[in-house]
Design an enzyme around this catalytic site. Structure first.
Site, mmCIF file in Angstrom:
data_model
loop_
_atom_site.group_PDB
_atom_site.id
_atom_site.type_symbol
_atom_site.label_atom_id
_atom_site.label_comp_id
_atom_site.label_asym_id
_atom_site.label_seq_id
_atom_site.Cartn_x
_atom_site.Cartn_y
_atom_site.Cartn_z
ATOM 1 N N ASN A 11 -0.161 -7.160 30.341
ATOM 2 C CA ASN A 11 -0.628 -7.071 31.724
ATOM 3 C C ASN A 11 0.446 -6.326 32.511
ATOM 4 O O ASN A 11 1.505 -6.886 32.785
ATOM 5 C CB ASN A 11 -0.843 -8.495 32.277
ATOM 6 C CG ASN A 11 -1.173 -8.488 33.761
ATOM 7 O OD1 ASN A 11 -1.432 -7.440 34.351
ATOM 8 N ND2 ASN A 11 -1.157 -9.665 34.367
ATOM 9 N N LYS A 13 0.416 -5.340 35.496
ATOM 10 C CA LYS A 13 0.461 -5.721 36.922
ATOM 11 C C LYS A 13 0.540 -4.459 37.794
ATOM 12 O O LYS A 13 -0.048 -3.438 37.452
ATOM 13 C CB LYS A 13 1.601 -6.710 37.174
ATOM 14 C CG LYS A 13 1.519 -7.924 36.232
ATOM 15 C CD LYS A 13 2.438 -9.048 36.619
ATOM 16 C CE LYS A 13 2.297 -10.198 35.623
ATOM 17 N NZ LYS A 13 3.100 -11.370 35.978
ATOM 18 N N HIS A 101 -6.148 -14.342 37.381
ATOM 19 C CA HIS A 101 -4.691 -14.443 37.200
ATOM 20 C C HIS A 101 -4.088 -15.218 38.379
ATOM 21 O O HIS A 101 -4.563 -15.105 39.510
ATOM 22 C CB HIS A 101 -4.086 -13.033 37.113
ATOM 23 C CG HIS A 101 -2.650 -13.068 36.671
ATOM 24 N ND1 HIS A 101 -1.620 -13.358 37.530
ATOM 25 C CD2 HIS A 101 -2.084 -12.867 35.450
ATOM 26 C CE1 HIS A 101 -0.472 -13.332 36.858
ATOM 27 N NE2 HIS A 101 -0.730 -13.038 35.594
ATOM 28 N N GLU A 103 -1.582 -14.742 40.113
ATOM 29 C CA GLU A 103 -1.165 -13.909 41.246
ATOM 30 C C GLU A 103 -2.357 -13.577 42.136
ATOM 31 O O GLU A 103 -2.223 -13.432 43.353
ATOM 32 C CB GLU A 103 -0.458 -12.645 40.727
ATOM 33 C CG GLU A 103 0.939 -12.993 40.208
ATOM 34 C CD GLU A 103 1.439 -12.116 39.080
ATOM 35 O OE1 GLU A 103 0.862 -11.043 38.832
ATOM 36 O OE2 GLU A 103 2.422 -12.523 38.427
ATOM 37 N N GLU A 173 -1.363 -19.798 31.501
ATOM 38 C CA GLU A 173 -0.118 -19.277 32.066
ATOM 39 C C GLU A 173 0.405 -20.245 33.125
ATOM 40 O O GLU A 173 -0.052 -20.214 34.275
ATOM 41 C CB GLU A 173 -0.358 -17.914 32.730
ATOM 42 C CG GLU A 173 -0.877 -16.845 31.798
ATOM 43 C CD GLU A 173 -0.573 -15.444 32.325
ATOM 44 O OE1 GLU A 173 0.041 -14.689 31.583
ATOM 45 O OE2 GLU A 173 -0.928 -15.137 33.482
ATOM 46 N N GLY A 179 7.369 -14.653 35.033
ATOM 47 C CA GLY A 179 8.409 -13.807 35.612
ATOM 48 C C GLY A 179 9.718 -14.526 35.891
ATOM 49 O O GLY A 179 10.576 -14.006 36.603
ATOM 50 N N SER A 219 6.773 -15.426 30.675
ATOM 51 C CA SER A 219 8.092 -15.118 30.112
ATOM 52 C C SER A 219 8.090 -15.018 28.587
ATOM 53 O O SER A 219 9.053 -15.420 27.924
ATOM 54 C CB SER A 219 9.138 -16.133 30.590
ATOM 55 O OG SER A 219 9.292 -16.064 31.997
HETATM 56 P P1 13P Z 1 5.751 -12.380 32.536
HETATM 57 O O1 13P Z 1 5.572 -12.110 31.070
HETATM 58 O O2 13P Z 1 6.443 -11.274 33.264
HETATM 59 O O3 13P Z 1 6.340 -13.741 32.780
HETATM 60 O O4 13P Z 1 4.264 -12.418 33.166
HETATM 61 C C1 13P Z 1 3.305 -13.210 32.562
HETATM 62 C C2 13P Z 1 1.991 -12.878 33.166
HETATM 63 O O5 13P Z 1 1.712 -13.199 34.298
HETATM 64 C C3 13P Z 1 1.030 -12.127 32.336
HETATM 65 O O6 13P Z 1 -0.220 -12.111 32.917
#
Ligand code: 13P
Length: 255
Positions: A11, A13, A101, A103, A173, A179, A219
């Protein structure tokens, strides 16, 4: 053992212009061989503006890499300024789309109800949804992980047929792991994913739940992927930051 083929998705982002995306997917593909593609299903989810460019690389070089989007609107067309529909993604040969997601839930008002509508739109357009669930730090501290994740599954996926549920992908997640460099322990991730599978079972039947691929995200790195994948209920990963580095993402695929 089940025959769930592992699925590892990147992803990206809000990263990668279309020109950057071209070199990312090319460099990544140079690291891979046929065995990697046989063992693991690989998917990349660029931002909307880079999907066409990545599509041309994948198709031009005949790469067995799946193409996904990070979101879709629930209507297929019409007066919805700024939105992108599943029909448009399908026309770009996308096969996957991330839905719900954290976010999007946090910054863009996504709810279980809108997750449900977007998931319907994905199926209507023959896209496989990657439906994201996960608890926040506060929810976890309050011992509410199963309540929250259970609700996200039962409401987000209410009304779908067993065949639809069987075909989708769930990404667990935990929000506190995204992150932060602090992934869930493999055991904790597996326990919650097993609970997700149980919840899918009460929704669509245990045989269906056994067939659903459930990813862990948060992560994920070359250093922790092998232990995560060694867990019985973890069928892959949804990778953020590490998927932007072609070598790291390739190491994750080769876990
Ligand atoms: P990270 O791997 O940067 O922690 O992000 C995970 C994520 O949100 C994947 O959709």
């Amino acid at each position: 053992m089940t025959d769930r083929k592992p699925i590892i998705a990147g992803n990206w982002k809000l990263n990668q212009t279309h020109t950057e995306a071209i070199s990312l997917v090319q460099t990544f593909s140079y690291e891979l061989n046929e065995q990697d593609y046989d063992r693991v299903e690989i998917v990349v989810c660029p931002p909307f503006t880079a999907i066409r460019s990545v599509q041309l690389v994948i198709e031009g070089e005949n790469l067995p890499i799946g193409l996904g989007a990070q979101n879709l609107y629930w209507e297929d067309d019409g007066a919805y300024t700024g939105e992108v529909s599943g029909a448009f993604l399908k026309a770009l040969n996308c096969t996957y789309v991330i839905v719900g997601h954290s976010e999007r839930r946090k910054f863009f008002g996504e709810t279980d109800e809108t997750v449900n509508k977007r998931t319907q739109a994905a199926f209507r357009n023959e896209l496989t949804p990657i439906v994201c669930v996960g608890e926040t730090d506060e929810e976890r501290e309050a011992g509410r992980t199963e309540e929250v994740v259970g609700r996200q599954i039962t409401e987000g996926l209410a009304g779908f047929t067993p065949e639809q549920v069987r075909s989708l992908v769930v990404a667990y997640e935990p929000v506190w792991a995204i992150g932060t460099g602090k992934a869930a322990t493999p055991e904790d991730a597996n326990a919650t994913i097993a609970f997700v599978r149980k919840t899918l079972g009460s929704l669509a039947g245990d045989d269906v739940a056994e067939a659903v691929r459930i990813q862990y995200g948060g992560s994920v790195s070359p250093g922790n992927i092998a232990q995560l994948m060694a867990q019985p209920d973890i069928d892959g990963a949804l990778v953020g930051g590490a998927s932007l580095d072609p070598k790291s993402f390739a190491m994750i695929v080769k876990y």
